[in-house]
Design an enzyme around this catalytic site. Structure first.
Site, PDB file in Angstrom:
ATOM      1  N   GLY A 163       0.388  -1.540   3.036  1.00  0.00           N
ATOM      2  CA  GLY A 163      -0.505  -0.844   1.735  1.00  0.00           C
ATOM      3  C   GLY A 163       0.543  -0.152   0.942  1.00  0.00           C
ATOM      4  N   GLY A 227       0.679  -9.513   6.457  1.00  0.00           N
ATOM      5  CA  GLY A 227       1.040 -10.769   7.227  1.00  0.00           C
ATOM      6  C   GLY A 227       2.644 -11.419   6.949  1.00  0.00           C
ATOM      7  N   THR A 254       5.059  -2.936   9.857  1.00  0.00           N
ATOM      8  CA  THR A 254       6.308  -3.281   9.245  1.00  0.00           C
ATOM      9  C   THR A 254       7.704  -2.737  10.213  1.00  0.00           C
ATOM     10  OG1 THR A 254       5.402  -2.506   6.972  1.00  0.00           O
ATOM     11  CG2 THR A 254       7.793  -2.702   7.054  1.00  0.00           C
ATOM     12  N   ASP A 282      -1.368   7.255   5.619  1.00  0.00           N
ATOM     13  CA  ASP A 282      -2.363   7.972   6.559  1.00  0.00           C
ATOM     14  C   ASP A 282      -1.658   8.826   7.477  1.00  0.00           C
ATOM     15  OD1 ASP A 282      -4.279   5.818   5.673  1.00  0.00           O
ATOM     16  OD2 ASP A 282      -4.202   4.671   7.560  1.00  0.00           O
ATOM     17  N   GLY A 326      -7.901   6.562   5.893  1.00  0.00           N
ATOM     18  CA  GLY A 326      -7.343   7.059   7.359  1.00  0.00           C
ATOM     19  C   GLY A 326      -8.013   6.041   8.059  1.00  0.00           C
ATOM     20  N   TYR A 438      -8.588   3.753  -3.133  1.00  0.00           N
ATOM     21  CA  TYR A 438      -7.441   3.369  -3.760  1.00  0.00           C
ATOM     22  C   TYR A 438      -6.810   4.234  -4.846  1.00  0.00           C
ATOM     23  CZ  TYR A 438      -8.582  -0.796  -0.939  1.00  0.00           C
ATOM     24  OH  TYR A 438      -8.683  -1.404   0.262  1.00  0.00           O
ATOM     25  N   ILE A 440      -6.461   7.143  -4.610  1.00  0.00           N
ATOM     26  CA  ILE A 440      -5.284   8.207  -4.313  1.00  0.00           C
ATOM     27  C   ILE A 440      -4.163   7.965  -3.755  1.00  0.00           C
ATOM     28  CG2 ILE A 440      -7.260   9.891  -3.536  1.00  0.00           C
ATOM     29  CD1 ILE A 440      -6.349   9.454  -0.588  1.00  0.00           C
TER      30      ILE A 440
HETATM   31  N1  LIG Z   1       3.755  -6.858  15.573  1.00  0.00           N
HETATM   32  C1  LIG Z   1       4.433  -7.285  14.638  1.00  0.00           C
HETATM   33  N2  LIG Z   1       5.585  -8.019  14.795  1.00  0.00           N
HETATM   34  C2  LIG Z   1       6.437  -8.339  13.472  1.00  0.00           C
HETATM   35  N3  LIG Z   1       5.705  -7.950  12.314  1.00  0.00           N
HETATM   36  C3  LIG Z   1       4.484  -7.548  12.100  1.00  0.00           C
HETATM   37  C4  LIG Z   1       3.830  -6.979  13.223  1.00  0.00           C
HETATM   38  N4  LIG Z   1       2.891  -6.336  12.934  1.00  0.00           N
HETATM   39  C5  LIG Z   1       2.678  -6.206  11.459  1.00  0.00           C
HETATM   40  N5  LIG Z   1       3.765  -6.696  10.966  1.00  0.00           N
HETATM   41  C6  LIG Z   1       4.249  -7.213   9.511  1.00  0.00           C
HETATM   42  O1  LIG Z   1       4.381  -5.854   8.925  1.00  0.00           O
HETATM   43  C7  LIG Z   1       3.773  -6.121   7.596  1.00  0.00           C
HETATM   44  C8  LIG Z   1       3.050  -4.930   7.302  1.00  0.00           C
HETATM   45  O2  LIG Z   1       2.319  -4.567   8.302  1.00  0.00           O
HETATM   46  P1  LIG Z   1       0.893  -3.990   8.043  1.00  0.00           P
HETATM   47  O3  LIG Z   1       0.151  -3.520   9.333  1.00  0.00           O
HETATM   48  O4  LIG Z   1      -0.032  -4.615   7.085  1.00  0.00           O
HETATM   49  O5  LIG Z   1       1.233  -2.543   7.187  1.00  0.00           O
HETATM   50  P2  LIG Z   1       1.982  -1.314   7.682  1.00  0.00           P
HETATM   51  O6  LIG Z   1       3.487  -1.574   7.806  1.00  0.00           O
HETATM   52  O7  LIG Z   1       1.777  -0.407   6.605  1.00  0.00           O
HETATM   53  O8  LIG Z   1       1.385  -0.888   8.857  1.00  0.00           O
HETATM   54  C9  LIG Z   1       3.285  -7.374   7.644  1.00  0.00           C
HETATM   55  O9  LIG Z   1       4.072  -8.424   6.566  1.00  0.00           O
HETATM   56  C10 LIG Z   1       2.921  -7.831   8.999  1.00  0.00           C
HETATM   57  O10 LIG Z   1       2.948  -9.150   9.016  1.00  0.00           O
HETATM   58  O1  LIG Z   2      -6.984  -2.620   1.444  1.00  0.00           O
HETATM   59  P1  LIG Z   2      -5.823  -2.650   2.314  1.00  0.00           P
HETATM   60  O2  LIG Z   2      -4.923  -2.930   1.034  1.00  0.00           O
HETATM   61  O3  LIG Z   2      -5.657  -3.573   3.434  1.00  0.00           O
HETATM   62  O4  LIG Z   2      -5.362  -1.080   2.518  1.00  0.00           O
HETATM   63  C1  LIG Z   2      -6.273  -0.456   3.417  1.00  0.00           C
HETATM   64  C2  LIG Z   2      -5.656   0.220   4.381  1.00  0.00           C
HETATM   65  O5  LIG Z   2      -4.337   0.920   4.008  1.00  0.00           O
HETATM   66  C3  LIG Z   2      -4.124   2.160   4.224  1.00  0.00           C
HETATM   67  O6  LIG Z   2      -4.254   3.060   3.225  1.00  0.00           O
HETATM   68  C4  LIG Z   2      -2.743   2.182   4.814  1.00  0.00           C
HETATM   69  O7  LIG Z   2      -2.547   1.219   5.809  1.00  0.00           O
HETATM   70  P2  LIG Z   2      -1.131   0.813   6.057  1.00  0.00           P
HETATM   71  O8  LIG Z   2      -0.307   2.159   6.560  1.00  0.00           O
HETATM   72  O9  LIG Z   2      -1.172  -0.010   7.167  1.00  0.00           O
HETATM   73  O10 LIG Z   2      -0.406   0.249   4.891  1.00  0.00           O
HETATM   74  C5  LIG Z   2      -5.119   2.423   5.366  1.00  0.00           C
HETATM   75  O11 LIG Z   2      -5.711   3.887   5.175  1.00  0.00           O
HETATM   76  C6  LIG Z   2      -6.298   1.384   4.804  1.00  0.00           C
HETATM   77  O12 LIG Z   2      -7.188   1.313   5.841  1.00  0.00           O
END
Ligand SMILES: Nc1ncnc2c1ncn2[C@@H]1O[C@H](COP(=O)(O)OP(=O)(O)O)[C@@H](O)[C@H]1O
Ligand SMILES: O=P(O)(O)OC[C@H]1O[C@](O)(COP(=O)(O)O)[C@@H](O)[C@@H]1O
Ligand SMILES: [Mg+2]
Length: 541
Positions: A163, A227, A254, A282, A326, A438, A440
Site C-alpha cells: 500500500g 501479489g 514485502t 499502520d 489500521g 486513502y 491520509i
Molecule cells: N509470504 C510472502 N512471501 C513472499 N512475498 C510476499 C509474501 N507476502 C506478501 N508478499 C509480497 O509482498 C508484496 C507486498 O505485500 P503486501 O502485504 O501487499 O504489502 P506490505 O508489504 O505493505 O505488507 C506483494 O507483492 C506480495 O506478493
Molecule cells: O486498499 P489497499 O490498497 O489494499 O490498502 C488498504 C490497506 O493498506 C494499508 O494502508 C497498509 O497496508 P500495507 O502496510 O500492507 O501496505 C492498510 O491500513 C489498509 O488496510
C-alpha cells in the site's frame, strides 16, 4: 526460549564481543538452521548459531554452549546478545574490499567520526535495572571504513510494494542521490509496479535529476502492486540484468518477499546485497520505533477529525464518526485521538467493544450527547470486524498479497448508531460519517518524515555498500540500526492494551474500557504476558 550455540572460528581474530572461543563444532547445519557467518571487522570470521527459533542470528558474549558436549563456557556472562545481519562474505569469503569513498568527501571532511565503529551496537532495551543483563543489540547503521563494491561496478535497483504511504518518494530520491553523491554510483534502475515489475515491465534509469522533485509528491514514482511475488523469476531477472544491489521498500509482506529473495541469492552464490526499507502507514512493523509516513498520516487525520468535530458541534445532537486506516493495529486511530483531544471514543482492532447495554458504546454516546451536545468517534478500519460480520454480509476473500479483506466497519457503525437512536431511543441525532482513509496516505510526507526517510535511505545505502545483506533498517530507541529481516516478518507491532499509552488514551477520552462484557480474551492476555516474559528471558540469557 532455549538457545544452543556452536562456534567455528576460522581465523583467530580479536573480538571483544565473543571473548571466549570454543572448539569448532562439527554439527553445523546451515540450510535448515538459519545459520550464517560474518567476516565483518572485529568479529570472528565465521560464527554459526543453532537456535530453537530458527531464523534469529545471535552472537552472545559470555555463554557459549558447545553443541556436542553441551558444556557451557561461562566467561564475562553479562547477557550481551548481538542479533546480527548477514554479510556477503559469509557466502563469498574471497570478496575484496575497498576504502570507502566517503573518506575523500568534502562534506564529511571535518566530521569527527565519519565511519561507524564495527563494535557500535544499538540496545533494543534502554530502560534497564541496576544489575540487569545487557540484552539484545543490533548493529549500528552508518558508513563503514571498507566497502565491498566498486562504485563503477554497482548496478542498483529500487522497487516499491504494497500500500501507499507518505514518504516513499523521499526514500526513492534519497537512495538515488545517496548512492550518487556519497559513493559515486550512477547506475540505478527503477523497477516499476512492485515485485511483478521485475519480470513484467521495463525498468527506468533513475538519476538525481529525474528524482529531484519527487519528494514533493504523494504516492510512489515507481508505482506499486500487491501479489505477484515469484522468487525464482525475480532472482532470474536480477541476475539477467546484472543487478547487484536491491533496495526493497515495503511492509511486512514485502519483507517476507525480500527474505525469500535474499535466501535465493545466497543459494545461488550471487554478489547481490538485498535490503528492505520498512514502509507501512499502520506503524505495525516490529522492533523499529516508528515507520515513516505515520507521523504525516496522524497529522492529516486531524483534518478529518476536526471537520467531524465542527460538524457535530454545530448541530443539535451531533454525532461524528471518522474511520482511519489500521488493519490489525490501531496506532493511527490511537495517536490521532490523543493528538486531537476532541474525540470521545477511539475503537481499535486490539480492543473488543460492544454497542448495547450497560457500559456499551450506545450508552456512552448518549451520555456524551446529553453532557456535551455532541459525540465524536474515531475507529480503525480493522476494529470490530467479527462484531460487524454478525450483521453484515461477510467478505471471505483476501487481496492479491493474501491480506484479509475487511468489512467497512465505518458504514456498519454509522447504520447501527442511526438505527439505535432513531428506532430504539426515539431520539433525533445528526450523524456525519467521514472516511478519509486513502486521503491520509496519498499525500506527500511532512518535514519530519522527509528527514526520517532521508536517514533510512542513507542507512540502507551505507549498509549495502559495506556488504551487508538480508537486512532492514530503522531506528531502535532513536538510533538507526541494521536489523535481521526475519525480526520484522515474524511479529507485528500492535497496540498493547496493557501498556500505559492505552491507559493514557482511555484517560483522555474517558471512554468505557468495554471490559464488562467483552473481557480481553485470555488468549490475548496470555500472548502479551508471554511477550513480556520472552523479553525478560532475552535480557537474562
Ligand atoms: N509470504 C510472502 N512471501 C513472499 N512475498 C510476499 C509474501 N507476502 C506478501 N508478499 C509480497 O509482498 C508484496 C507486498 O505485500 P503486501 O502485504 O501487499 O504489502 P506490505 O508489504 O505493505 O505488507 C506483494 O507483492 C506480495 O506478493
Ligand atoms: O486498499 P489497499 O490498497 O489494499 O490498502 C488498504 C490497506 O493498506 C494499508 O494502508 C497498509 O497496508 P500495507 O502496510 O500492507 O501496505 C492498510 O491500513 C489498509 O488496510
Ligand atoms: Mg502489510
Amino acid at each position: 526460549m532455549e538457545l544452543s550455540l556452536s562456534t567455528s572460528l576460522h581465523s583467530p581474530t580479536t573480538s571483544s564481543f565473543l571473548s571466549k572461543t570454543s572448539t569448532p563444532s562439527p554439527c553445523i547445519h546451515r540450510q535448515n538452521l538459519g545459520s550464517f557467518s560474518t567476516a565483518a571487522p572485529n568479529f570472528p570470521s565465521r560464527v554459526s548459531l543453532k537456535l530453537k527459533k530458527p531464523s534469529v542470528f545471535r552472537h552472545r558474549r559470555g555463554i557459549l554452549k558447545n553443541q556436542s558436549s553441551g558444556e557451557i563456557a561461562n566467561d564475562e556472562d553479562d547477557g550481551f546478545v548481538l542479533e546480527d545481519v548477514p554479510h556477503l562474505t559469509s557466502f563469498l569469503p574471497d570478496l575484496p574490499s575497498y576504502p570507502n569513498p566517503l573518506k575523500y568527501s568534502q562534506a564529511y571532511a571535518i566530521v569527527k567520526n565519519t565511519f561507524v565503529s564495527p563494535e557500535d551496537v544499538v540496545a533494543q532495551k534502554i530502560v534497564v535495572q541496576k544489575g540487569s543483563r545487557r540484552g539484545v543489540h543490533f548493529r549500528r547503521a552508518g558508513p563503514r571504513e571498507k566497502v565491498y563494491f566498486k562504485p563503477e561496478k554497482v548496478r542498483a535497483c529500487i522497487v516499491t510494494c504494497g500500500g501507499l504511504c507518505p514518504g516513499i518518494n523521499t526514500v526513492i530520491r534519497e537512495i538515488v542521490c545517496g548512492l550518487h553523491n556519497m559513493y559515486g554510483v550512477e547506475d540505478v534502475l527503477g523497477i516499476q509496479g512492485g515485485y511483478r515489475g521485475f519480470y513484467s515491465q521495463n525498468t527506468i534509469k533513475l538519476t538525481p535529476k529525474l528524482v529531484n522533485d519527487i519528494h514533493k509528491r504523494g504516492g510512489t514514482f515507481l508505482q506499486t502492486s500487491r501479489g505477484g511475488h515469484d522468487t525464482k523469476k525475480i532472482v532470474d531477472n536480477i541476475q539477467d540484468r546484472g543487478i547487484n544491489q536491491v533496495y526493497i521498500i515495503g511492509g511486512d509482506g514485502t519483507h517476507k518477499g525480500a527474505l525469500a529473495i535474499y535466501q535465493e541469492v545466497e543459494k545461488r552464490g550471487l554478489q547481490v546485497a538485498v535490503v528492505g526499507i520498512p514502509k507501512t502507514i499502520d506503524n505495525d512493523i516490529a522492533v523499529i520505533d516508528k515507520s515513516f509516513g505515520f507521523d504525516t498520516a496522524v497529522e492529516e487525520a486531524q483534518r478529518a477529525i476536526n471537520a467531524a468535530h465542527v460538524e457535530a458541534e454545530c448541530v443539535a445532537n451531533g454525532v461524528g464518526i471518522v474511520k482511519l486506516m489500521g488493519r490489525y493495529s490501531g496506532f493511527i486511530a490511537m495517536f490521532a485521538t490523543l493528538a486531537s483531544r476532541d474525540v470521545d471514543c477511539c475503537l481499535v482492532p486490539e480492543s473488543p467493544f460492544y454497542l448495547e447495554g450497560q457500559g456499551g458504546l450506545f450508552e456512552y454516546v448518549e451520555q456524551r450527547i446529553k453532557e456535551n451536545g455532541h459525540a465524536l468517534i474515531v475507529l480503525a478500519e480493522g476494529a470490530g470486524q467479527e462484531y460487524a460480520a454478525q450483521s453484515m454480509h461477510a467478505v471471505n476473500g483476501t487481496d492479491a498479497s493474501g491480506n484479509r479483506l475487511l468489512l467497512d466497519v465505518g458504514l456498519w457503525l454509522t447504520q447501527e448508531v442511526k438505527d439505535h437512536f432513531t428506532n430504539v431511543r426515539k431520539m433525533e441525532i445528526n450523524l456525519k460519517y467521514i472516511d478519509p482513509t486513502y486521503m491520509i496516505r496519498a499525500i506527500p510526507s511532512n518535514a519530519y518524515d522527509n528527514i526520517y526517510c532521508t536517514l533510512l535511505a542513507q542507512s540502507a545505502v551505507h549498509g549495502t555498500m559495506a556488504g551487508y545483506t538480508g537486512f532492514t533498517v530503522g531506528p531502535v530507541n532513536s538510533r538507526h540500526a541494521y536489523i535481521p529481516i526475519n525480526r520484522v516478518t515474524e511479529a507485528t507491532n500492535t497496540v498493547k492494551l496493557t501498556d500505559r499509552m492505552w491507559a493514557r488514551l482511555l484517560a483522555s477520552t474517558n471512554q468505557p474500557s468495554f471490559l464488562q462484557k467483552c473481557e480481553i480474551s485470555q488468549e490475548r492476555v496470555d500472548k502479551e504476558t508471554m511477550e513480556v516474559i520472552d523479553d525478560m528471558r532475552i535480557t537474562s540469557i
